[in-house]
Design a protein around this motif. Structure first.
Motif, PDB file in Angstrom:
ATOM      1  N   THR A 161      26.004   4.211 -27.727  1.00 32.54           N
ATOM      2  CA  THR A 161      25.297   4.750 -28.897  1.00 32.54           C
ATOM      3  C   THR A 161      24.282   3.734 -29.421  1.00 32.54           C
ATOM      4  O   THR A 161      23.131   4.086 -29.722  1.00 32.54           O
ATOM      5  CB  THR A 161      26.302   5.121 -30.018  1.00 32.54           C
ATOM      6  OG1 THR A 161      27.225   6.072 -29.498  1.00 32.54           O
ATOM      7  CG2 THR A 161      25.597   5.714 -31.232  1.00 32.54           C
ATOM      8  N   GLN A 162      24.690   2.480 -29.510  1.00 35.54           N
ATOM      9  CA  GLN A 162      23.803   1.430 -30.021  1.00 35.54           C
ATOM     10  C   GLN A 162      22.582   1.249 -29.114  1.00 35.54           C
ATOM     11  O   GLN A 162      21.449   1.126 -29.588  1.00 35.54           O
ATOM     12  CB  GLN A 162      24.574   0.103 -30.131  1.00 35.54           C
ATOM     13  CG  GLN A 162      23.820  -0.963 -30.911  1.00 35.54           C
ATOM     14  CD  GLN A 162      24.694  -2.192 -31.190  1.00 35.54           C
ATOM     15  OE1 GLN A 162      25.916  -2.075 -31.291  1.00 35.54           O
ATOM     16  NE2 GLN A 162      24.085  -3.350 -31.309  1.00 35.54           N
ATOM     17  N   ALA A 163      22.811   1.250 -27.813  1.00 35.02           N
ATOM     18  CA  ALA A 163      21.705   1.055 -26.865  1.00 35.02           C
ATOM     19  C   ALA A 163      20.707   2.206 -26.924  1.00 35.02           C
ATOM     20  O   ALA A 163      19.488   1.987 -26.941  1.00 35.02           O
ATOM     21  CB  ALA A 163      22.257   0.894 -25.449  1.00 35.02           C
ATOM     22  N   PHE A 164      21.223   3.443 -26.975  1.00 34.22           N
ATOM     23  CA  PHE A 164      20.320   4.603 -26.939  1.00 34.22           C
ATOM     24  C   PHE A 164      19.722   4.947 -28.306  1.00 34.22           C
ATOM     25  O   PHE A 164      18.752   5.693 -28.376  1.00 34.22           O
ATOM     26  CB  PHE A 164      21.017   5.816 -26.336  1.00 34.22           C
ATOM     27  CG  PHE A 164      21.078   5.772 -24.837  1.00 34.22           C
ATOM     28  CD1 PHE A 164      19.943   6.019 -24.077  1.00 34.22           C
ATOM     29  CD2 PHE A 164      22.264   5.451 -24.187  1.00 34.22           C
ATOM     30  CE1 PHE A 164      19.988   5.951 -22.690  1.00 34.22           C
ATOM     31  CE2 PHE A 164      22.320   5.387 -22.800  1.00 34.22           C
ATOM     32  CZ  PHE A 164      21.170   5.631 -22.050  1.00 34.22           C
ATOM     33  N   SER A 165      20.292   4.397 -29.387  1.00 30.89           N
ATOM     34  CA  SER A 165      19.700   4.667 -30.704  1.00 30.89           C
ATOM     35  C   SER A 165      18.363   3.931 -30.841  1.00 30.89           C
ATOM     36  O   SER A 165      17.554   4.259 -31.702  1.00 30.89           O
ATOM     37  CB  SER A 165      20.655   4.246 -31.821  1.00 30.89           C
ATOM     38  OG  SER A 165      20.833   2.853 -31.798  1.00 30.89           O
TER      39      SER A 165
ATOM     40  N   GLY B  68      20.693   9.777 -21.126  1.00 32.40           N
ATOM     41  CA  GLY B  68      20.964   9.274 -22.465  1.00 32.40           C
ATOM     42  C   GLY B  68      22.456   9.166 -22.720  1.00 32.40           C
ATOM     43  O   GLY B  68      23.269   9.155 -21.786  1.00 32.40           O
ATOM     44  N   ARG B  69      22.810   9.113 -23.991  1.00 33.93           N
ATOM     45  CA  ARG B  69      24.210   8.942 -24.390  1.00 33.93           C
ATOM     46  C   ARG B  69      25.099  10.029 -23.786  1.00 33.93           C
ATOM     47  O   ARG B  69      26.188   9.750 -23.282  1.00 33.93           O
ATOM     48  CB  ARG B  69      24.277   8.970 -25.918  1.00 33.93           C
ATOM     49  CG  ARG B  69      25.662   9.016 -26.505  1.00 33.93           C
ATOM     50  CD  ARG B  69      25.587   8.928 -28.029  1.00 33.93           C
ATOM     51  NE  ARG B  69      26.836   9.337 -28.657  1.00 33.93           N
ATOM     52  CZ  ARG B  69      27.059  10.535 -29.187  1.00 33.93           C
ATOM     53  NH1 ARG B  69      26.117  11.466 -29.162  1.00 33.93           N
ATOM     54  NH2 ARG B  69      28.216  10.826 -29.743  1.00 33.93           N
TER      55      ARG B  69
ATOM     56  N   GLU C  90      17.815   3.400 -20.785  1.00 40.46           N
ATOM     57  CA  GLU C  90      17.778   4.435 -19.738  1.00 40.46           C
ATOM     58  C   GLU C  90      17.789   3.861 -18.317  1.00 40.46           C
ATOM     59  O   GLU C  90      17.885   4.605 -17.344  1.00 40.46           O
ATOM     60  CB  GLU C  90      16.576   5.349 -19.935  1.00 40.46           C
ATOM     61  CG  GLU C  90      15.237   4.710 -19.729  1.00 40.46           C
ATOM     62  CD  GLU C  90      14.087   5.594 -20.209  1.00 40.46           C
ATOM     63  OE1 GLU C  90      13.056   5.596 -19.520  1.00 40.46           O
ATOM     64  OE2 GLU C  90      14.216   6.264 -21.244  1.00 40.46           O
ATOM     65  N   GLN C  91      17.696   2.520 -18.210  1.00 41.54           N
ATOM     66  CA  GLN C  91      17.757   1.885 -16.884  1.00 41.54           C
ATOM     67  C   GLN C  91      19.150   1.332 -16.564  1.00 41.54           C
ATOM     68  O   GLN C  91      19.400   0.876 -15.457  1.00 41.54           O
ATOM     69  CB  GLN C  91      16.724   0.740 -16.824  1.00 41.54           C
ATOM     70  CG  GLN C  91      15.279   1.216 -16.889  1.00 41.54           C
ATOM     71  CD  GLN C  91      14.318   0.040 -17.033  1.00 41.54           C
ATOM     72  OE1 GLN C  91      14.163  -0.528 -18.107  1.00 41.54           O
ATOM     73  NE2 GLN C  91      13.692  -0.340 -15.933  1.00 41.54           N
ATOM     74  N   VAL C  92      20.044   1.396 -17.557  1.00 44.86           N
ATOM     75  CA  VAL C  92      21.395   0.825 -17.383  1.00 44.86           C
ATOM     76  C   VAL C  92      22.347   1.906 -16.867  1.00 44.86           C
ATOM     77  O   VAL C  92      22.439   3.002 -17.439  1.00 44.86           O
ATOM     78  CB  VAL C  92      21.924   0.246 -18.721  1.00 44.86           C
ATOM     79  CG1 VAL C  92      23.309  -0.356 -18.550  1.00 44.86           C
ATOM     80  CG2 VAL C  92      20.947  -0.806 -19.263  1.00 44.86           C
TER      81      VAL C  92
ATOM     82  N   VAL D 190      17.523  -3.928 -23.751  1.00 42.42           N
ATOM     83  CA  VAL D 190      18.932  -4.095 -24.143  1.00 42.42           C
ATOM     84  C   VAL D 190      19.175  -5.478 -24.766  1.00 42.42           C
ATOM     85  O   VAL D 190      20.092  -5.651 -25.563  1.00 42.42           O
ATOM     86  CB  VAL D 190      19.917  -3.835 -22.967  1.00 42.42           C
ATOM     87  CG1 VAL D 190      20.021  -2.364 -22.675  1.00 42.42           C
ATOM     88  CG2 VAL D 190      19.543  -4.613 -21.721  1.00 42.42           C
ATOM     89  N   ARG D 191      18.322  -6.434 -24.421  1.00 45.29           N
ATOM     90  CA  ARG D 191      18.430  -7.768 -25.055  1.00 45.29           C
ATOM     91  C   ARG D 191      18.307  -7.629 -26.576  1.00 45.29           C
ATOM     92  O   ARG D 191      19.016  -8.295 -27.320  1.00 45.29           O
ATOM     93  CB  ARG D 191      17.316  -8.680 -24.521  1.00 45.29           C
ATOM     94  CG  ARG D 191      17.223 -10.020 -25.252  1.00 45.29           C
ATOM     95  CD  ARG D 191      16.307 -10.994 -24.546  1.00 45.29           C
ATOM     96  NE  ARG D 191      15.004 -10.452 -24.234  1.00 45.29           N
ATOM     97  CZ  ARG D 191      14.166 -10.986 -23.329  1.00 45.29           C
ATOM     98  NH1 ARG D 191      14.527 -12.054 -22.660  1.00 45.29           N
ATOM     99  NH2 ARG D 191      12.993 -10.445 -23.104  1.00 45.29           N
ATOM    100  N   ASN D 192      17.423  -6.719 -27.015  1.00 43.79           N
ATOM    101  CA  ASN D 192      17.222  -6.513 -28.458  1.00 43.79           C
ATOM    102  C   ASN D 192      18.184  -5.492 -29.049  1.00 43.79           C
ATOM    103  O   ASN D 192      18.733  -5.693 -30.128  1.00 43.79           O
ATOM    104  CB  ASN D 192      15.776  -6.083 -28.736  1.00 43.79           C
ATOM    105  CG  ASN D 192      14.801  -7.228 -28.503  1.00 43.79           C
ATOM    106  OD1 ASN D 192      15.117  -8.375 -28.789  1.00 43.79           O
ATOM    107  ND2 ASN D 192      13.635  -6.928 -27.957  1.00 43.79           N
ATOM    108  N   SER D 193      18.394  -4.360 -28.326  1.00 41.22           N
ATOM    109  CA  SER D 193      19.248  -3.303 -28.898  1.00 41.22           C
ATOM    110  C   SER D 193      20.711  -3.729 -28.975  1.00 41.22           C
ATOM    111  O   SER D 193      21.457  -3.249 -29.826  1.00 41.22           O
ATOM    112  CB  SER D 193      19.108  -1.996 -28.112  1.00 41.22           C
ATOM    113  OG  SER D 193      19.544  -2.147 -26.788  1.00 41.22           O
TER     114      SER D 193
END
Length: 274
Positions: free
Chosen positions: A214-218, A157-158, A249-251, A224-227
């Motif tokens: 932070t934005q991706a994991f929130s 995570g973050r 979590e895959q990035v 990630v296309r959406n987050s």
């Protein structure tokens, strides 16, 4: 068992105090820290001195940061430790560790960190990573798993991304609840963090990286296309070699830095075009 360490002091819940009380564990941690007189050692939250005493026994002087006034005073008046310690009574979360660093000498930081402040405190220290040689922390085992986690795992995570941006992670040992007074309800573990002298994947703007992560994991269930919608297009992701159907979590760390640097470069291009 070192029973003397908790005599005469009641652990305070609001400070998250659990005092280490197992001599084997203490010996192993001190061996990992490997105190030398050439080191500038800094302990966060020395408490009743379970680690402070054996570390200070090997060196002439060290610094400590202690929030609890009673414990800070107790250390000041300690017959063996008093003369060796420079005591900073206050909140480690607000403490400027750079004031302790001498030219050409990095700090070696260690401590049994209260669970309630461990993550924000590590982020505070990461901001000062350039003056730190290494850190040894006793943490909740779950936090250590998050620090060491790889992509495609639930613990990733973050905290994993940002900690691994700054530091190499080396697990030291696991510690059961019975090693503390009072025993916590969770398992603990000790980890060594070694700040990189040269970052493997440098960010052009660290704040931008923090924002993206932070934005991706929130919204970690979203792709990630959406987050990251609004900051990065699917075409941008393809250009960067990031699969837009991935969840956060895959990035990988390298990919997060590439995304952040892409956004930073685009911002500066737009600013130049104006």
């Amino acid at each position: 068992m070192n029973n003397k360490v908790h005599l005469g002091h009641t652990a305070r819940k609001r400070f998250g105090q659990n005092f280490l009380n197992d001599q084997n564990v203490i010996d192993n941690i001190v061996a990992a820290i490997d105190p030398q007189n050439t080191d500038h050692l800094v302990e966060i939250g020395p408490g009743l001195g379970a680690l402070t005493e054996p570390v200070a026994a090997k060196i002439d002087s060290m610094s400590v940061v202690e929030l609890d006034r009673d414990l800070a005073e107790r250390l000041t008046n300690h017959p063996e430790l008093g003369s060796k310690l420079t005591i900073h009574q206050g909140d480690a979360l607000a403490f400027d560790f750079s004031q302790l660093a001498k030219p050409g000498q990095r700090l070696k930081v260690f401590g049994n960190l209260p669970y309630n402040i461990s993550t924000p405190l590590m982020f505070h220290l990461f901001e000062q990573a350039d003056i730190i040689e290494n850190m040894h922390f006793m943490l909740q085992k779950e936090v250590v798993l998050r620090l060491c986690a790889s992509p495609n795992t639930k613990a990733y995570g973050r905290l994993s991304v940002m900690a691994q941006y700054y530091c190499k992670m080396i697990p030291v040992l696991e510690v059961g609840p019975h090693c503390f007074v009072p025993p916590p309800k969770v398992d603990s573990a000790v980890i060594r963090l070694e700040p990189y002298r040269e970052l493997p994947f440098p960010a052009l703007d660290i704040k931008q990286l923090q924002h993206v992560v932070t934005q991706a994991f929130s919204q970690r269930r979203k792709t990630v296309r959406n987050s990251l919608k609004g900051v990065l297009s699917v075409e941008d992701m393809q250009q960067l070699g990031v699969d837009s159907t991935y969840r956060a979590e895959q990035v990988s760390l390298e990919q997060f830095v590439a995304i952040a640097n892409f956004i930073t470069s685009n911002k500066s291009k737009k600013a130049d075009d104006k």
